[in-house]
Design a protein around this motif. Structure first.
Motif, PDB file in Angstrom:
ATOM      1  N   ARG A 215       0.826  -1.203   0.000  1.00 45.69           N
ATOM      2  CA  ARG A 215       0.000   0.000   0.000  1.00 45.69           C
ATOM      3  C   ARG A 215       0.862   1.255   0.000  1.00 45.69           C
ATOM      4  NH1 ARG A 215      -3.816  -2.847   4.535  1.00 45.69           N
ATOM      5  NH2 ARG A 215      -5.040  -4.132   3.086  1.00 45.69           N
TER       6      ARG A 215
ATOM      7  N   LEU B 298       1.905   1.755  -3.570  1.00 46.36           N
ATOM      8  CA  LEU B 298       0.841   2.350  -4.384  1.00 46.36           C
ATOM      9  C   LEU B 298       0.656   3.826  -4.070  1.00 46.36           C
ATOM     10  CD1 LEU B 298      -1.946  -0.393  -4.569  1.00 46.36           C
ATOM     11  CD2 LEU B 298      -0.205   0.184  -6.258  1.00 46.36           C
ATOM     12  N   ASP B 299       0.793   4.213  -2.804  1.00 47.49           N
ATOM     13  CA  ASP B 299       0.678   5.631  -2.447  1.00 47.49           C
ATOM     14  C   ASP B 299       1.770   6.448  -3.136  1.00 47.49           C
ATOM     15  OD1 ASP B 299      -1.505   5.170  -0.851  1.00 47.49           O
ATOM     16  OD2 ASP B 299      -0.367   5.045   1.024  1.00 47.49           O
TER      17      ASP B 299
ATOM     18  N   ARG C 216      -5.226  -2.296  -3.915  1.00 50.96           N
ATOM     19  CA  ARG C 216      -4.673  -1.798  -2.656  1.00 50.96           C
ATOM     20  C   ARG C 216      -5.264  -2.511  -1.443  1.00 50.96           C
ATOM     21  NH1 ARG C 216      -2.666   2.926  -0.316  1.00 50.96           N
ATOM     22  NH2 ARG C 216      -3.459   3.258   1.794  1.00 50.96           N
TER      23      ARG C 216
END
Length: 426
Positions: free
Chosen positions: A142, A145-146, A181
């Motif tokens: 995650r 992905l951020d 996510r």
């Protein structure tokens, strides 16, 4: 006592041949022609639209019921997607990767490759958390992905996009091409998002048809290498219990494009995927062989028939025409015509929905980016609101299954095993 005269013997016995049944040679039963439907076709890819006064839309889900799905299958967007994928497959028929001069690539291709290089740089700066040997998805994904999401505007500006609303639309597809996510999983639907991103770039005039061979033979292998690194770093779970089609836990399109490459190869046959020397010597040139070699490398047992029975079955096909035709049918029947897969499909302005399709607001469905922890999603099925979860057994996401990449790596960490286990009765 008189002796009886012996019976007279005729010198010409009667001809009994006429009374014998006539000998008729048995004919072999005629082989019935195979009742197979032809592979699906699509019209040529239409030229990009005029973008004057174009209104960009942030993509969202619009297939929320069987009725929405039926509308999509009869829409120009369905034809556009099929035309794009089939055009890519057609342009690499009988073409190895080495046929593309990688020292003289178009600037649009080098720009896309640069974006993928930047994504790999983000990956290297986001190490996985210590999960105690767990083979399930690592939550550091995650964070990755951020970081990817934050870098999207600059990445797309490097591609030549200057309109913020265009970047806002197109970047959603790239973000969704790395995995989910919430569920920390990846599958062929995310792979499809990568090609929707490329389709958007084509609609914007950045990837004309002349670049299509390089898209398949240079850009796509670079994306596959990136995703293999992401999968091995964060142990992404397969989206669904064993991948969408069971061909592979994560990918499908390498098999479609790869079979097109091998269509009339002089000596590599479908059954050649069982020969290690063929994979070793030719995987750099043929995407199909490269994907099979990768699948073999991440399984904990040796032998396609044990870990990938569908690939093993396909290898019995007579020729690559059969394989490629089957892959085209599979794309249509097992992806585009499957509601559990297509309910996650995203529509914007470049890949538009059509009138009559539902919106997320109509049913109070959260967007893909706003799914609650646990991954539960409400969709319409048979006219009913339907909640599915990745931890439930069903035809939407299947049960949670640990990453095969993670299983192999954890086994090697614990046992120090370099090769694959052989099944005892193999």
């Amino acid at each position: 006592m008189a002796l009886l005269d012996p019976p007279s013997v005729s010198s010409h016995p009667p001809d009994l041949s006429a009374k014998l049944p006539r000998l008729i040679p048995r004919s072999k039963p005629k082989a019935q022609p195979e009742q197979t439907s032809p592979p699906p076709t699509a019209p040529p890819l239409p030229p990009p639209p005029s973008l004057e006064n174009w209104q960009y839309i942030r993509p969202s889900r619009r297939i929320l019921s069987p009725q929405d799905h039926e509308i999509f299958l009869a829409s120009p967007t369905y034809t556009l997607l099929l035309s794009f994928i089939f055009s890519l497959a057609d342009c690499v028929r009988d073409t190895p990767v080495s046929a593309v001069d990688q020292t003289n690539l178009p600037s649009s291709i080098t720009s896309v490759l640069h974006v993928l290089d930047l994504a790999e740089g983000v990956l290297q700066n986001c190490p996985p958390e210590d999960a105690g040997g767990s083979r399930f998805g690592n939550k550091a994904f995650r964070v990755f992905l951020d970081e990817v999401e934050a870098a999207q505007p600059l990445w797309h500006q490097s591609l030549g996009l200057s309109d913020d609303t265009a970047i806002n639309e197109v970047s959603v597809y790239l973000s969704n091409s790395f995995g989910n996510r919430t569920r920390i999983d990846y599958g062929s639907g995310h792979e499809l998002n990568f090609f929707l991103w490329l389709l958007c770039l084509n609609r914007l005039g950045h990837l004309p048809p002349a670049t299509f061979p390089a898209v398949v033979l240079v850009v796509f292998p670079r994306y596959l290498r990136l995703m293999r690194a992401v999968q091995s770093t964060y142990y992404l779970e397969p989206a669904g219990s064993h991948g969408v089609w069971g061909l592979d836990d994560y990918q499908f399109l390498p098999f479609l494009f790869g079979s097109s490459q091998l269509l009339h190869h002089p000596y590599i046959r479908p059954k050649s995927i069982h020969q290690a020397i063929i994979l070793e010597e030719n995987s750099k040139d043929y995407i199909y062989l490269d994907q099979v070699a990768f699948v073999n490398s991440v399984k904990t047992v040796e032998g396609l028939r044990w870990h990938s029975p569908m690939l093993d079955d396909i290898s019995a096909a007579k020729n690559w025409e059969k394989v490629e035709g089957g892959m085209r049918k599979m794309l249509v029947a097992e992806v585009l015509k499957k509601l559990p897969v297509m309910q996650h499909f995203l529509f914007g302005s470049l890949v538009p929905a059509v009138e009559g399709m539902s919106t997320e607001d109509d049913y109070g469905v959260p967007s893909e980016e706003e799914e609650a922890e646990g991954g539960e999603v409400v969709v319409m099925k048979d006219g009913m609101r339907h909640v599915h979860s990745p931890s439930s057994w069903g035809d939407c996401c299947g049960i949670k299954v640990p990453s095969s990449v993670g299983a192999a790596q954890e086994m090697r960490k614990r046992l120090g095993v370099g090769g694959l286990r052989r099944v005892p009765f193999d």
